[in-house]
Enzyme design. Structure first.
Site, PDB file in Angstrom:
ATOM      1  CG  HIS A   1      -2.157  -0.955   0.778  1.00 25.07           C
ATOM      2  ND1 HIS A   1      -2.127  -2.285   1.086  1.00 25.07           N
ATOM      3  CD2 HIS A   1      -3.270  -0.741   0.053  1.00 25.07           C
ATOM      4  CE1 HIS A   1      -3.218  -2.852   0.588  1.00 25.07           C
ATOM      5  NE2 HIS A   1      -3.935  -1.937  -0.043  1.00 25.07           N
TER       6      HIS A   1
ATOM      7  NE  ARG B   1      -6.457   0.940  -2.179  1.00 26.59           N
ATOM      8  CZ  ARG B   1      -6.069   1.026  -3.458  1.00 26.59           C
ATOM      9  NH1 ARG B   1      -6.034   2.181  -4.053  1.00 26.59           N
ATOM     10  NH2 ARG B   1      -5.710  -0.052  -4.125  1.00 26.59           N
TER      11      ARG B   1
ATOM     12  NE  ARG C   1     -11.156  -1.170  -0.106  1.00 23.41           N
ATOM     13  CZ  ARG C   1      -9.925  -1.459  -0.523  1.00 23.41           C
ATOM     14  NH1 ARG C   1      -9.750  -2.385  -1.443  1.00 23.41           N
ATOM     15  NH2 ARG C   1      -8.894  -0.830  -0.039  1.00 23.41           N
TER      16      ARG C   1
ATOM     17  CD  GLU D   1      -9.908  -7.223  -2.525  1.00 24.39           C
ATOM     18  OE1 GLU D   1      -8.950  -6.497  -2.792  1.00 24.39           O
ATOM     19  OE2 GLU D   1     -10.558  -7.145  -1.466  1.00 24.39           O
TER      20      GLU D   1
ATOM     21  CG  ASN E   1      -3.527  -4.213  -6.318  1.00 23.79           C
ATOM     22  OD1 ASN E   1      -3.196  -4.280  -7.485  1.00 23.79           O
ATOM     23  ND2 ASN E   1      -3.968  -3.105  -5.760  1.00 23.79           N
ATOM     24  CG  ASP E   2      -5.625  -7.998  -1.673  1.00 23.49           C
ATOM     25  OD1 ASP E   2      -4.520  -8.263  -1.155  1.00 23.49           O
ATOM     26  OD2 ASP E   2      -6.323  -7.033  -1.314  1.00 23.49           O
TER      27      ASP E   2
ATOM     28  NE  ARG F   1      -1.351  -5.616  -1.957  1.00 22.26           N
ATOM     29  CZ  ARG F   1      -2.551  -5.035  -2.034  1.00 22.26           C
ATOM     30  NH1 ARG F   1      -3.647  -5.764  -1.842  1.00 22.26           N
ATOM     31  NH2 ARG F   1      -2.674  -3.778  -2.316  1.00 22.26           N
TER      32      ARG F   1
ATOM     33  CB  CYS G   1     -10.719  -1.113  -8.461  1.00 24.62           C
ATOM     34  SG  CYS G   1     -10.950  -2.364  -7.204  1.00 24.62           S
TER      35      CYS G   1
END
Ligand code: PEP
Ligand code: MG
Length: 595
Positions: free
Chosen positions: A202, A309, A346, A449, A472-473, A483, A520
């Site tokens: 992140h 986020r 989210r 995810e 990403n996840d 990650r 996303c």
């Protein structure tokens, strides 16, 4: 001597400047320039803080009970001696006078210089005095914060005044917590380097959102780079060059100018509709972290927010989590700023590398949970804190009365989580009705995810209005790669056939069911993936606002119908990236083609 340090390229561009080393725990210290007129008063602040701490120590020593161990008094003597030594507060004053650093920054900078000297000492006893020095500095920082009236003042950096002549600065730290990254928006740094972190950690994501060149996972950087070294960050190659020779410096300055020109050219696409060569409309949405980002999103030509986020609101607040009203104000601000365009909020995704409290990755991994990415994270945490979750849902629902709001639920993996989430939403609505507060029946979406969610998509689609793929996840959990861990970053592969298969089937199933499908994760903002996602049928991309123009450029140059006929070859290949390069033409340097 010129040194090259290799890390991971996470945020593109070139930054050239002097290194500012900051210990991980002190990234939250305010870093800003003072104006020359403030030099004397800033140095006076340092002295006053030092004197206050000296008085604290003397009082402590005076009040020690007669039977207190002798070591305690001796330790206070050492602390007093360090405090009074001109090498700390006196030398910090030089940073204020010559560089115009604010007092807190000057003190931390001087601590870094001294800490290095302690590290290099032969004598073990003296080497260990570094810890004392750090404690003393912490006390002075706390005293400075008290002068400002509140601890918060230490954390929130004032806007950096533009002092024109100041040299550009680059932050070098072992690690930066994602929440601390938000301060970058207001800070003086032109780029950063960290020892740890992966491409989609992140911290890296926030760096990309701010469009500042960065290299993470440059393992030895904070040891090899010295305060004030001239460094170049090559954010495209993931390389840091320390003390570059003039010819290399000149080359990078030239690259900087080229990048700037390219950006200005892309900027002209901002308000061009994103339509493929065969006339397919593509939705370009923005990922944001704070309501202020909505303005940037609109300027970049976003037609809505695909991912807000919300967890950044929850970080670094100790036990004081934001309540319903505070969250409502924030969500409403974002909704109003988007002027009627959709805003997808989210629900909180705390956990993994986004802890509630500021913590380094090292602390997270070793002191808290063995593997936080597999732990109590995102919807799991929300369901474990039902009152907090309902308060957030009420806040989001109330904001829906001011514009187009959609709710997005992260990291679902179980049907029981789906049912509990739906129940929580229903209860939140009931509570609002009971309280006579307005809301609209908003659309609710599931983030895909976890491979389990992609594999049981039919079940999820019965409950949700849309899906948003968090690549990403999804990559992290499909390939079992943390990650945020630079040691396995080479195995984190968005082109892996299993990853592509899950993304393709999720898009196809959602569209077949007449539901919305968006991506996303970071893949959406990387033009290297635009064509393969278009080929899969994706027509909604959500990314950092600053990435919109380059992805739009790729959309404008693509024929979606033709791309879709090539998709089976790519998905069936042993090496999908190589196949996509041939079949979809993704290897073509987009930047040299005309729009
Ligand atoms: C993702 O996982 O792709 C995503 C968009 O969510 P985050 O990066 O915040 O985990
Ligand atoms: Mg995610």
């Amino acid at each position: 001597m010129t040194v090259q340090i290799f890390g991971l390229a996470v945020a593109r561009g070139v930054a050239i400047g002097r290194a500012v080393l900051i210990a991980s725990g002190r990234v939250d210290v305010a870093h800003y320039f003072i104006v020359p007129d403030q030099v004397d008063s800033e140095i006076a602040r340092l002295r006053t803080a030092r004197d206050a701490v000296a008085t604290e120590f003397s009082t402590l020593q005076h009040d020690l009970p007669a039977d207190a161990p002798h070591e305690l008094s001796a330790l206070l003597d050492v602390h007093l001696m360090l405090l009074r030594d001109e090498a700390l507060v006196g030398a910090a004053g030089v940073w204020v006078r010559e560089r115009h650093y604010n007092a807190e920054w000057a003190l931390s900078a001087q601590l870094e210089v001294l800490a290095r000297q302690f590290d290099e000492m032969e004598d073990e006893y003296l080497r260990e005095r570094k810890a004392d020095l750090e404690q003393v500095t912490e006390r002075v920082l706390a005293a400075l914060a008290r002068q400002n009236g509140a601890e918060a003042a230490r954390v929130a950096a004032p806007m950096a005044p533009d002092l024109g002549g100041e040299e550009p600065l680059i932050l070098v730290a072992s690690d930066i917590a994602p929440a601390d990254m938000l301060q970058f928006k207001r800070s003086v740094f032109k780029g950063f380097v960290t020892d740890v972190g992966g491409r989609t950690s992140h911290t890296a994501i926030v760096a990309r959102s701010m469009d500042i060149p960065a290299v993470v996972g440059a393992r030895e950087a904070s040891r090899l780079i010295r305060h004030d070294d001239w460094i170049v960050i090559d954010g495209d190659a993931g390389v840091v060059i320390v003390d570059p020779p003039p010819i290399v410096l000149e080359e990078y300055r030239f690259r900087q100018r080229q990048i700037q020109l390219e950006r200005e050219r892309l900027d002209r696409l901002r308000h061009t509709p994103a339509v493929t060569l065969d006339g397919q409309q593509v939705e370009m949405l923005a990922n944001i972290e704070m309501p202020d980002d909505a303005v940037v999103a609109l300027e970049a030509g976003a037609v809505g927010v695909g991912l807000f986020r919300s967890e950044f609101l929850f970080m670094n607040r100790g036990n004081d989590l934001p309540g319903e009203d505070e969250q409502f104000e924030v969500y409403r601000a974002a909704v109003l700023a988007m002027k009627g365009l959709p805003v997808t909020i989210r629900t909180v995704d705390i956990g993994a590398d986004k802890p509630l409290d500021r913590m380094s990755l090292h602390e997270l991994r070793h002191e808290h949970s063995l593997n936080p990415a597999l732990g109590l994270r995102a919807i799991r945490w929300s369901l474990a804190e039902p009152a907090m979750f309902r308060a957030q849902l009420r806040a989001i629902l109330r904001a829906s009365a001011y514009g187009q709001v959609r709710i997005l639920v992260p990291m679902l993996a179980h049907m029981s989580e789906v049912r509990q989430t739906m129940e929580a939403i229903e209860r939140a609505k009931q509570q609002l009705r009971d309280a006579g507060k307005a809301y609209v029946d908003v659309e609710v979406g599931a983030m895909i995810e976890v491979p389990a969610a992609a594999l049981m998509l039919d079940g999820l689609l019965r409950y949700f209005d849309f899906v948003s793929i968090g690549t990403n996840d999804l990559i992290q959990y499909t390939l079992a790669i943390d990650r945020a861990d630079e040691h396995v970053a080479h195995l984190y592969d968005p082109w892996h056939p299993a990853v592509l298969a899950l993304i393709a089937s999720t898009i196809a199933k959602a569209l077949a069911a007449g539901k919305g499908a968006s991506v996303c994760g970071e893949m959406a903002g990387d033009p290297a993936f635009t064509r393969v996602l278009l080929a899969m049928g994706l027509r909604s991309f959500s990314m950092h606002p600053r990435q919109i123009a380059q992805v739009k450029q790729a959309v404008l140059r693509s024929d979606a119908t033709q791309l879709s006929t090539e998709l089976p070859r790519v998905l069936g290949a042993d090496d999908p990236q190589a196949e996509a390069t041939k079949a979809l033409g993704i290897g073509m340097p987009l930047t040299t083609q005309s729009v």
